[in-house]
Write an enzyme that holds these catalytic residues in place. Structure first.
Site, short mmCIF file in Angstrom:
data_model
loop_
_atom_site.label_atom_id
_atom_site.label_comp_id
_atom_site.label_asym_id
_atom_site.label_seq_id
_atom_site.Cartn_x
_atom_site.Cartn_y
_atom_site.Cartn_z
N ASP A 1 107.13 -9.10 24.37
CA ASP A 1 106.05 -9.98 24.83
C ASP A 1 105.80 -9.63 26.29
OD1 ASP A 1 104.55 -11.98 25.96
OD2 ASP A 1 105.69 -13.63 25.06
N HIS B 1 108.40 -18.00 25.11
CA HIS B 1 107.19 -18.82 25.00
C HIS B 1 107.03 -19.23 23.53
CE1 HIS B 1 102.80 -19.59 25.03
NE2 HIS B 1 102.89 -19.68 26.35
N LYS C 1 95.22 -12.80 31.72
CA LYS C 1 96.26 -12.87 32.76
C LYS C 1 96.26 -11.63 33.64
CE LYS C 1 99.39 -15.45 29.72
NZ LYS C 1 99.56 -16.83 30.21
N GLN D 1 103.51 -11.49 30.67
CA GLN D 1 103.78 -11.68 32.09
C GLN D 1 104.21 -10.41 32.80
OE1 GLN D 1 103.06 -14.41 33.68
NE2 GLN D 1 102.79 -15.84 31.98
N CYS E 1 104.87 -24.31 27.63
CA CYS E 1 105.02 -23.75 26.26
C CYS E 1 106.41 -23.17 26.04
CB CYS E 1 103.95 -22.71 25.96
SG CYS E 1 102.28 -23.36 26.02
N1 PMP Z 1 104.06 -15.16 26.27
C1 PMP Z 1 104.24 -15.46 27.55
C2 PMP Z 1 105.50 -15.02 28.25
C3 PMP Z 1 103.26 -16.18 28.25
O1 PMP Z 1 103.45 -16.49 29.54
C4 PMP Z 1 102.09 -16.56 27.57
C5 PMP Z 1 100.99 -17.35 28.28
N2 PMP Z 1 101.46 -18.45 29.00
C6 PMP Z 1 101.95 -16.22 26.23
C7 PMP Z 1 102.95 -15.51 25.62
C8 PMP Z 1 100.74 -16.59 25.44
O2 PMP Z 1 99.61 -16.01 25.95
P1 PMP Z 1 98.18 -16.41 25.36
O3 PMP Z 1 98.07 -17.90 25.50
O4 PMP Z 1 97.21 -15.68 26.19
O5 PMP Z 1 98.18 -16.01 23.92
#
Ligand code: PMP
Length: 412
Positions: A204, A127, A230, A207, A370
């Protein structure tokens, strides 16, 4: 099909007020939990209860409301520590989200430990929030970013670790579960290889923590980042977990109130962890409600939730594969395949797919999610993504598939 044997999803869905509604005259089928999950009533009520009954700043007042807020806030920290099996609740830093957690590490740990010529190993499926903070750090320090590729089935090419990992690598930062490919990455072999060259490891877990049991001590990592929104919790609250001795050796990220020991006119000394990394008034009610979300998920059972999502994912992969003109990205159904499924439909733009599905009451996401570098590897600028959580039903997947047939009729 023999699904949902383990818990009563229909009863569980009644706990989520938002799922009771109709969209464009159809019952809402919410298939975008990878972006943000829905919230059960008890989490909403916990947040409301804080604002109605004991809203006050923490760690400051000696009066009743402030003591109650402080107690609830610190108790939430303990709940989050237990949720990921942290050795101590002082290892839990409340932040806004995964993005802020990773930026905190990049500034505080990175600033103190990364020098020109050092390397940071990422993967091609990250991401943006696990790429851009490291790019900024690399620009400040002269460090270099290198990337582990993934193969045609969306699995990391672990054989390339031999080529990429040497003493220059000071940090390996990668996603536990891809938000696009659904791949659940193998942590143990990567940690073992990173340790062998003395590198720290950041996972990270945006998910993974919401969807499966995660035990930071068993994983053997140094940092873990995840978001409350999430995992059935509010927005504006997330967690950075760090191994105690690593956090203790780190300088602060943000400066201000609550993170100090003594402030002189020309310098300051800093509080111990976790306060050192929580400058300013935190998201108090949100942290408390996140603690409630963690309790809720634990009561349902993370292993049960994971099993349910595995079954939904296998069912969805099978049904989607029969849609003409579809390309599904990521691994086939199996233990390393989580509940986020991205796909292309020949001749139909992902945004049109999502718009047709919206008319059917089915909420999915379209775009690059993203992950622009990942999409460049796939060779498409955007995909459509359906993602599942504990409250989803096989019927919702049937409606997704029916909607895709309709999109093809309309556009292809
Ligand atoms: N890492 C991963 C794998 C994600 O799926 C996401 C959210 N789509 C993020 C980081 C970022 O999360 P946040 O927008 O809540 O900071």
């Amino acid at each position: 099909m023999a699904i949902l044997s383990q818990f009563d999803v229909l009863a569980l869905r009644r706990e989520f007020p938002i799922l009771q509604q109709h969209v464009h005259g159809k019952p809402l089928a919410f298939l975008d939990s990878a972006a943000s999950s829905q919230k059960p009533r008890r989490v909403i009520e916990t947040l409301e209860d804080y604002y109605r009954r004991y809203n006050a700043n923490v760690h400051r007042g000696v009066y009743r409301l402030s003591e109650e807020a402080t107690f609830a806030y610190e108790r939430a920290r303990g709940k989050l520590a237990r949720f990921i099996n942290a050795a101590s609740q002082r290892e839990i830093i409340f932040v806004r989200n995964t993005t802020e957690a990773i930026n905190l590490v990049a500034y505080a740990w990175g600033g103190a430990n990364i020098r020109a010529g050092d390397r940071i190993l990422l993967t091609m499926m990250e991401h943006h929030s696990n790429i851009v903070p490291w790019q900024l750090l690399a620009q400040r320090t002269g460090a270099e970013l290198i990337y582990l590729p993934f193969d045609g089935q969306g699995r990391l090419v672990l054989d390339d670790l031999d080529r990429l990992l040497d003493e220059r690598v000071k940090l390996v930062a990668f996603t536990h579960q891809s938000n696009v490919l659904g791949t659940i990455n193998p942590v143990a072999p990567i940690v073992a290889r990173a340790r062998a060259v003395g590198a720290r490891v950041l996972l990270d877990a945006a998910q993974s923590v919401p969807h499966m049991p995660v035990d930071v001590q068993a994983l053997g990592i140094d940092f873990l980042a995840f978001s409350g929104h999430k995992m059935c919790g509010p927005t504006g609250i997330g967690v950075l977990w760090g191994r105690r001795e690593v956090l203790q050796a780190m300088p602060p990220f943000l400066g201000g109130g609550s993170m100090i020991d003594l402030v002189e006119l020309d310098h300051s000394t800093f509080a111990a962890i976790p306060a050192r990394f929580e400058a300013g008034t935190p998201a108090i009610g949100e942290a408390i409600a996140l603690g409630e979300a963690a309790d809720y998920l634990q009561e349902v059972g993370l292993a049960t939730i994971h099993q349910h999502e595995q079954e939904l994912t296998a069912y969805a992969l099978e049904r989607l594969a029969a849609v003409p003109g579809i390309t599904i990205y990521g691994p086939p159904a199996g233990p390393d395949r989580g509940g986020a499924i991205s796909f292309s439909l020949e001749g139909v733009h992902p945004h049109d797919v999502a718009a047709v599905l919206d008319q059917e009451g089915v909420a999915v996401r379209a775009g690059h999610h993203c992950t622009q570098p990942l999409h460049r590897v796939l060779g498409v600028p955007a995909t459509t993504r359906a993602s599942f959580y504990l409250y989803n039903l096989p019927e919702e997947i049937d409606r997704l598939v029916a909607g895709l047939h309709k999109a093809r009729q309309l556009f292809a």
